[in-house]
Motif scaffolding. Structure first.
Motif, short mmCIF file in Angstrom:
data_model
loop_
_atom_site.label_atom_id
_atom_site.label_comp_id
_atom_site.label_asym_id
_atom_site.label_seq_id
_atom_site.Cartn_x
_atom_site.Cartn_y
_atom_site.Cartn_z
N PHE A 157 0.82 -1.20 0.00
CA PHE A 157 0.00 0.00 0.00
C PHE A 157 0.86 1.26 0.00
O PHE A 157 0.64 2.17 -0.81
CB PHE A 157 -0.93 0.02 1.22
CG PHE A 157 -1.78 1.25 1.31
CD1 PHE A 157 -2.90 1.39 0.49
CD2 PHE A 157 -1.47 2.27 2.19
CE1 PHE A 157 -3.69 2.53 0.56
CE2 PHE A 157 -2.26 3.40 2.27
CZ PHE A 157 -3.36 3.54 1.45
N ILE A 158 1.85 1.32 0.88
CA ILE A 158 2.62 2.57 0.99
C ILE A 158 3.44 2.84 -0.28
O ILE A 158 3.62 4.00 -0.65
CB ILE A 158 3.52 2.59 2.24
CG1 ILE A 158 4.59 1.50 2.17
CG2 ILE A 158 2.70 2.49 3.51
CD1 ILE A 158 5.61 1.61 3.30
N VAL A 159 3.92 1.77 -0.95
CA VAL A 159 4.72 2.04 -2.15
C VAL A 159 3.86 2.50 -3.32
O VAL A 159 4.37 3.14 -4.24
CB VAL A 159 5.56 0.81 -2.57
CG1 VAL A 159 6.52 0.40 -1.46
CG2 VAL A 159 4.70 -0.36 -2.99
N HIS A 160 2.56 2.21 -3.28
CA HIS A 160 1.68 2.66 -4.35
C HIS A 160 0.93 3.95 -4.01
O HIS A 160 0.55 4.69 -4.90
CB HIS A 160 0.65 1.57 -4.70
CG HIS A 160 1.23 0.46 -5.53
ND1 HIS A 160 1.68 0.65 -6.81
CD2 HIS A 160 1.42 -0.85 -5.25
CE1 HIS A 160 2.12 -0.50 -7.30
NE2 HIS A 160 1.99 -1.42 -6.37
N ALA A 161 0.73 4.18 -2.72
CA ALA A 161 -0.11 5.31 -2.31
C ALA A 161 0.67 6.57 -1.99
O ALA A 161 0.10 7.66 -1.97
CB ALA A 161 -0.97 4.92 -1.10
N PHE A 162 1.99 6.44 -1.74
CA PHE A 162 2.76 7.59 -1.30
C PHE A 162 4.03 7.76 -2.13
O PHE A 162 4.48 6.85 -2.80
CB PHE A 162 3.14 7.45 0.19
CG PHE A 162 1.95 7.33 1.10
CD1 PHE A 162 1.21 8.45 1.43
CD2 PHE A 162 1.57 6.11 1.61
CE1 PHE A 162 0.11 8.36 2.27
CE2 PHE A 162 0.47 6.00 2.45
CZ PHE A 162 -0.26 7.13 2.77
N LEU A 172 12.37 -0.58 -0.60
CA LEU A 172 11.26 -1.42 -1.04
C LEU A 172 10.42 -0.68 -2.07
O LEU A 172 9.91 -1.28 -3.03
CB LEU A 172 10.40 -1.84 0.16
CG LEU A 172 11.09 -2.74 1.20
CD1 LEU A 172 10.16 -2.98 2.38
CD2 LEU A 172 11.53 -4.05 0.58
N TRP A 173 10.24 0.61 -1.88
CA TRP A 173 9.47 1.43 -2.82
C TRP A 173 10.13 1.40 -4.19
O TRP A 173 9.48 1.17 -5.21
CB TRP A 173 9.39 2.87 -2.30
CG TRP A 173 8.39 3.75 -2.98
CD1 TRP A 173 7.15 4.09 -2.53
CD2 TRP A 173 8.55 4.43 -4.24
NE1 TRP A 173 6.53 4.93 -3.43
CE2 TRP A 173 7.36 5.15 -4.49
CE3 TRP A 173 9.57 4.48 -5.18
CZ2 TRP A 173 7.17 5.91 -5.63
CZ3 TRP A 173 9.39 5.24 -6.33
CH2 TRP A 173 8.20 5.95 -6.53
N VAL A 174 11.46 1.62 -4.22
CA VAL A 174 12.21 1.62 -5.49
C VAL A 174 12.16 0.23 -6.12
O VAL A 174 11.96 0.09 -7.33
CB VAL A 174 13.66 2.08 -5.26
CG1 VAL A 174 14.49 1.88 -6.52
CG2 VAL A 174 13.69 3.54 -4.81
N HIS A 175 12.35 -0.80 -5.30
CA HIS A 175 12.36 -2.18 -5.79
C HIS A 175 11.05 -2.53 -6.50
O HIS A 175 11.04 -3.04 -7.63
CB HIS A 175 12.59 -3.12 -4.61
CG HIS A 175 12.80 -4.55 -4.98
ND1 HIS A 175 13.97 -5.01 -5.56
CD2 HIS A 175 12.00 -5.64 -4.86
CE1 HIS A 175 13.88 -6.31 -5.77
NE2 HIS A 175 12.70 -6.72 -5.37
N HIS A 176 9.94 -2.22 -5.86
CA HIS A 176 8.63 -2.54 -6.45
C HIS A 176 8.32 -1.62 -7.62
O HIS A 176 7.65 -2.02 -8.57
CB HIS A 176 7.54 -2.45 -5.38
CG HIS A 176 6.26 -3.11 -5.78
ND1 HIS A 176 6.18 -4.42 -6.20
CD2 HIS A 176 4.98 -2.63 -5.86
CE1 HIS A 176 4.92 -4.73 -6.50
NE2 HIS A 176 4.18 -3.66 -6.31
#
Length: 203
Positions: A157-162, A172-176
């Motif tokens: 959720f956080i990597v897609h919403a923020f 993790l955000w960059v990875h995904h």
């Protein structure tokens, strides 16, 4: 033939069913399944403490094994089920409903988790199945597995919403993000890149 996902859109959504009730079942606010799985896991741990002879140390070990096991299941399902080869129209449709729609509309916050009814049904099936295999050990193992799933939902959720945070979650955000916007045949781990390293699917 590998499924070629549609070009991502950073806005909008997609209707999957003309039936309003069925369409609603395909959507959920992320807080609902996360809360349910924390409660479900807490209930199992409570039962373990009051109705089994499992010691605290065994419970901690089994919980940790369950957590690790989920990260492997997450990786394998994402790589081989959600990105399955689509050589028939039926498989193409199934893949799109399960995951392709998410790649097309990655910012659709209502489709970042499996609907609660389906999730709880699967969790309960796993409880009875693992109980046959593991006996009382399931009451320490499955909570770890389910908390692993809840953690995955939170990270997803956080990597897609923020926007990328300035903390541990940035990696993790960059990875995904690489998986969605650069190469959907790499970076299958969401809650952890561990299995991408092991199975050589790191970007």
């Amino acid at each position: 033939m590998t499924k070629k996902v549609a070009k991502p859109s950073n806005s909008g959504t997609k209707t999957l069913s003309n039936n309003a009730f069925i369409e609603r079942l395909t959507r959920t606010h992320i807080s609902i399944p996360i809360t349910l799985f924390f409660l479900y896991s807490s209930g199992l741990l409570y039962w373990s403490g009051t109705h089994t002879n499992l010691t605290l140390s065994i419970t901690v070990v089994l919980f940790s094994v369950g957590l690790l096991a989920f990260t492997l299941v997450e990786y394998l399902m994402h790589r081989y089920l959600f990105h399955m080869n689509v050589y028939t129209e039926a498989r193409k449709k199934m893949q799109y409903i399960m995951h392709g729609v998410h790649h097309e509309f990655p910012k659709d916050k209502d489709r970042l988790a499996m609907p609660p009814l389906a999730s709880l049904t699967i969790a309960t099936v796993l409880l009875f199945l693992f109980r046959l295999i593991m006996d009382d050990y399931v009451f320490a193992f499955l909570p770890g597995f389910l908390i692993g799933y809840a953690s995955y939902l939170f990270v997803h959720f956080i990597v897609h919403a923020f926007q990328p945070p300035k903390n541990i979650f940035k990696k993790l955000w960059v990875h995904h993000g690489i998986h969605h916007y650069k190469d959907n045949e790499k970076a299958f781990g969401v809650s952890s890149p561990l299995w991408d390293y092991i199975f050589r699917t790191m970007p």
